[in-house]
Design a protein around this motif. Structure first.
Motif, PDB file in Angstrom:
ATOM      1  N   TRP A 234       0.859  -1.192   0.000  1.00 51.91           N
ATOM      2  CA  TRP A 234       0.000   0.000   0.000  1.00 51.91           C
ATOM      3  C   TRP A 234       0.888   1.232   0.000  1.00 51.91           C
ATOM      4  CZ3 TRP A 234      -0.717   3.475   4.294  1.00 51.91           C
ATOM      5  CH2 TRP A 234      -1.755   4.400   4.118  1.00 51.91           C
ATOM      6  N   TYR A 250      -6.335   4.412   4.297  1.00 43.48           N
ATOM      7  CA  TYR A 250      -5.920   3.083   4.710  1.00 43.48           C
ATOM      8  C   TYR A 250      -7.030   2.072   4.432  1.00 43.48           C
ATOM      9  CZ  TYR A 250      -3.402  -0.421   7.442  1.00 43.48           C
ATOM     10  OH  TYR A 250      -2.707  -1.526   7.827  1.00 43.48           O
ATOM     11  N   LEU A 259       3.477  -1.371   4.107  1.00 38.63           N
ATOM     12  CA  LEU A 259       3.094   0.022   3.908  1.00 38.63           C
ATOM     13  C   LEU A 259       4.274   0.766   3.298  1.00 38.63           C
ATOM     14  CD1 LEU A 259       1.777  -1.145   6.720  1.00 38.63           C
ATOM     15  CD2 LEU A 259       0.916   1.187   6.930  1.00 38.63           C
ATOM     16  N   LEU A 276       3.163   6.512   9.758  1.00 42.28           N
ATOM     17  CA  LEU A 276       3.094   5.227   9.059  1.00 42.28           C
ATOM     18  C   LEU A 276       3.324   4.069  10.039  1.00 42.28           C
ATOM     19  CD1 LEU A 276       2.495   4.956   6.050  1.00 42.28           C
ATOM     20  CD2 LEU A 276       4.887   4.466   5.658  1.00 42.28           C
ATOM     21  N   SER A 280       0.866   0.827  10.898  1.00 39.25           N
ATOM     22  CA  SER A 280       1.380  -0.446  10.385  1.00 39.25           C
ATOM     23  C   SER A 280       1.025  -1.656  11.230  1.00 39.25           C
ATOM     24  CB  SER A 280       2.908  -0.368  10.254  1.00 39.25           C
ATOM     25  OG  SER A 280       3.520  -0.339  11.533  1.00 39.25           O
TER      26      SER A 280
END
Length: 507
Positions: A234, A250, A259, A276, A280
């Motif tokens: 992602w 998300y 991520l 982030l 995660s």
């Protein structure tokens, strides 16, 4: 600098420090699971280096990066393409992308792919940015924005625009399946920079969102096409406006494995890292693409960045001195590092590949700059006008990249690029109106190379074919290369040519 500090013992699958992690796709292939596990293992300890290659250039960017940086980046990155024939982003390069990805995987690279997806209002090819004014509902470029009603229909199965989108995805799925059949796991980074509003898929929140489109793609590729070799990465850009904060886009833990963030202008704000990391839930994080890689100081403060990939054309934005520091670092990992061989040993075993470093099965030194020796060469038609006066050859994992230089008396030199796969894999190259397909056979007993080629010239609606056979021999001292060529002349006669090249040694 030779490093031995990185030794990763890959233990029970998906068990790291007593915690178990599962891929987002329960049916992920063993190779994909092993790649995910590798990222878990290096996270917080080491950072893998990477280089992006334009779709129509195979590994040319990587080879340039290796020369400039001093060692070879570990990750080979490319894109599935969208542009017209001849463009470096050409969508017609996909068969070559697959072949190169397989070759890179075998030689030891980690493969990552993205896709500047074609808008569902157009057919391939399209442009990167709009080049003419068109109605908003007739977008024909990667950048731009669809009207709200079209984006709603895109997320509604059964509509015309949904069906068109599905057919486009199915085209990409065909090539991803070829990689799955070859047991190549792929770090798959779809709809990248999704929190931005510059790409047609990005920047949407609310009832019909970019996250919905991402999940729809996941469903199409995983549940419909059964593509299980994909490691789902992602990807977002920096949260430069309130709407672009990461959590707005998300898709949920069960739709991604890793991520990632894209950063240009060396904007490695620790707040991005912290945000982030908070999202995660223990999954690895990486840089999807960068203009300049993060410095060692940045990585010391933000240690969980597991890898980075420099975008094509940005290598020289970083100084050679900084790359020298990367190469000498104990935490930045390049392909030549013995530590990389140790780190990937279990991963490559799972992929059914030998451990690194690879043994050179074609141990003849073809690489170098070769100058034609006219006195020793012989041409049956009496001249050298159609013969290369110079060749520059690079060798990489059973592949020769041959650049030939031809003197043109009324213009600049003509240059052709050819590839030769020493393992017998057919290779086609195109120069102007000429397409050349060659198949090589390496004789390990006498160290000779035979190349059978078929050239097709397209002129005025007609196709003219020329067949040729070449036998290459490098002298025992490595200073001379002789090529015995047999070919058909314009009138069907057989022509024999002997080319003798001397290696030019550069200081």
């Amino acid at each position: 600098m030779i490093r031995f500090g990185l030794f990763l013992l890959l233990v029970i699958p998906f068990s790291v420090s007593g915690q178990k992690f599962e891929p987002c796709n329960p049916d992920a292939t063993p190779e994909a699971k092993a790649l995910i596990h590798l990222y878990y293992q290096i996270s917080g300890k080491y950072t893998l280096t990477g280089q992006h290659n334009y779709p129509n250039t195979k590994d040319q960017n990587t080879r340039f990066a290796a020369k400039y940086e001093g060692q070879t980046p570990v990750i080979w990155s490319s894109d599935m393409g969208f542009a017209k024939d001849g463009d470096y982003d050409s969508y017609l390069a996909r068969p070559d992308i697959v072949r190169e990805a397989i070759r890179q995987h075998k030689k030891g690279s980690i493969i990552t792919l993205c896709w500047h997806a074609v808008p569902p209002t157009a057919n391939e090819p399209v442009t990167f940015q709009p080049r003419r004014k068109v109605s908003a509902d007739s977008l024909e470029s990667v950048q731009g924005r669809l009207p709200d009603y079209q984006f709603r229909d895109l997320l509604t199965p059964g509509t015309a625009i949904y069906n068109h989108w599905a057919s486009q995805v199915d085209t990409i799925a065909h090539y991803l399946r070829m990689l799955q059949d070859a047991h190549v796991p792929v770090l798959w980074r779809p709809y990248h920079e999704m929190n931005g509003d510059w790409f047609w898929w990005g920047g949407r929140v609310g009832e019909y969102s970019t996250s919905d489109l991402y999940r729809q793609l996941y469903d199409r590729l995983v549940n419909y096409h059964k593509l299980n070799n994909l490691v789902w990465v992602w990807n977002v850009d920096r949260p430069t406006t309130p709407i672009r904060k990461f959590s707005n886009f998300y898709p949920g833990d069960k739709f991604l494995d890793i991520l990632s963030l894209d950063v240009y202008g060396s904007d490695f704000n620790k707040a991005y890292y912290d945000s982030l990391m908070a999202l995660s839930h223990g999954k690895p994080i990486l840089f999807g693409e960068v203009g300049n890689p993060p410095s060692l100081e940045i990585l010391k403060a933000q240690p969980n960045w597991a890898s980075w990939v420099i975008w094509a054309g940005f290598v020289r934005s970083t100084s050679r001195q900084q790359f020298k520091e990367f190469v000498q670092s104990n935490t930045m990992v390049y392909y030549e590092d013995p530590s990389y061989a140790k780190a990937t040993a279990e991963y490559r075993k799972t992929c059914g590949l030998p451990s690194l470093p690879l043994q050179d099965l074609f141990n003849v030194n073809y690489a170098g700059e070769w100058i034609l020796d006219e006195n020793k060469s012989m041409s049956q038609n009496g001249g050298i006008a159609d013969l290369p006066y110079k060749m520059i050859i690079a060798k990489d994992a059973g592949q020769l990249m041959v650049k030939k230089f031809f003197a043109v008396e009324w213009a600049d030199d003509r240059i052709s690029n050819e590839e030769i796969m020493l393992d017998g894999t057919p290779v086609s190259t195109k120069t102007g109106d000429l397409t050349r397909t060659s198949i090589a056979t390496f004789n390990s007993d006498n160290k000779s190379l035979s190349v059978n080629a078929l050239a097709k010239v397209h002129r005025t609606g007609q196709v003219v074919e020329f067949k040729s056979t070449e036998v290459w021999n490098v002298s025992p001292d490595g200073k001379s290369l002789t090529i015995e060529q047999t070919s058909a002349g314009n009138r069907g006669e057989t022509l024999k040519t002997t080319l003798v090249f001397s290696k030019k040694y550069l200081e």
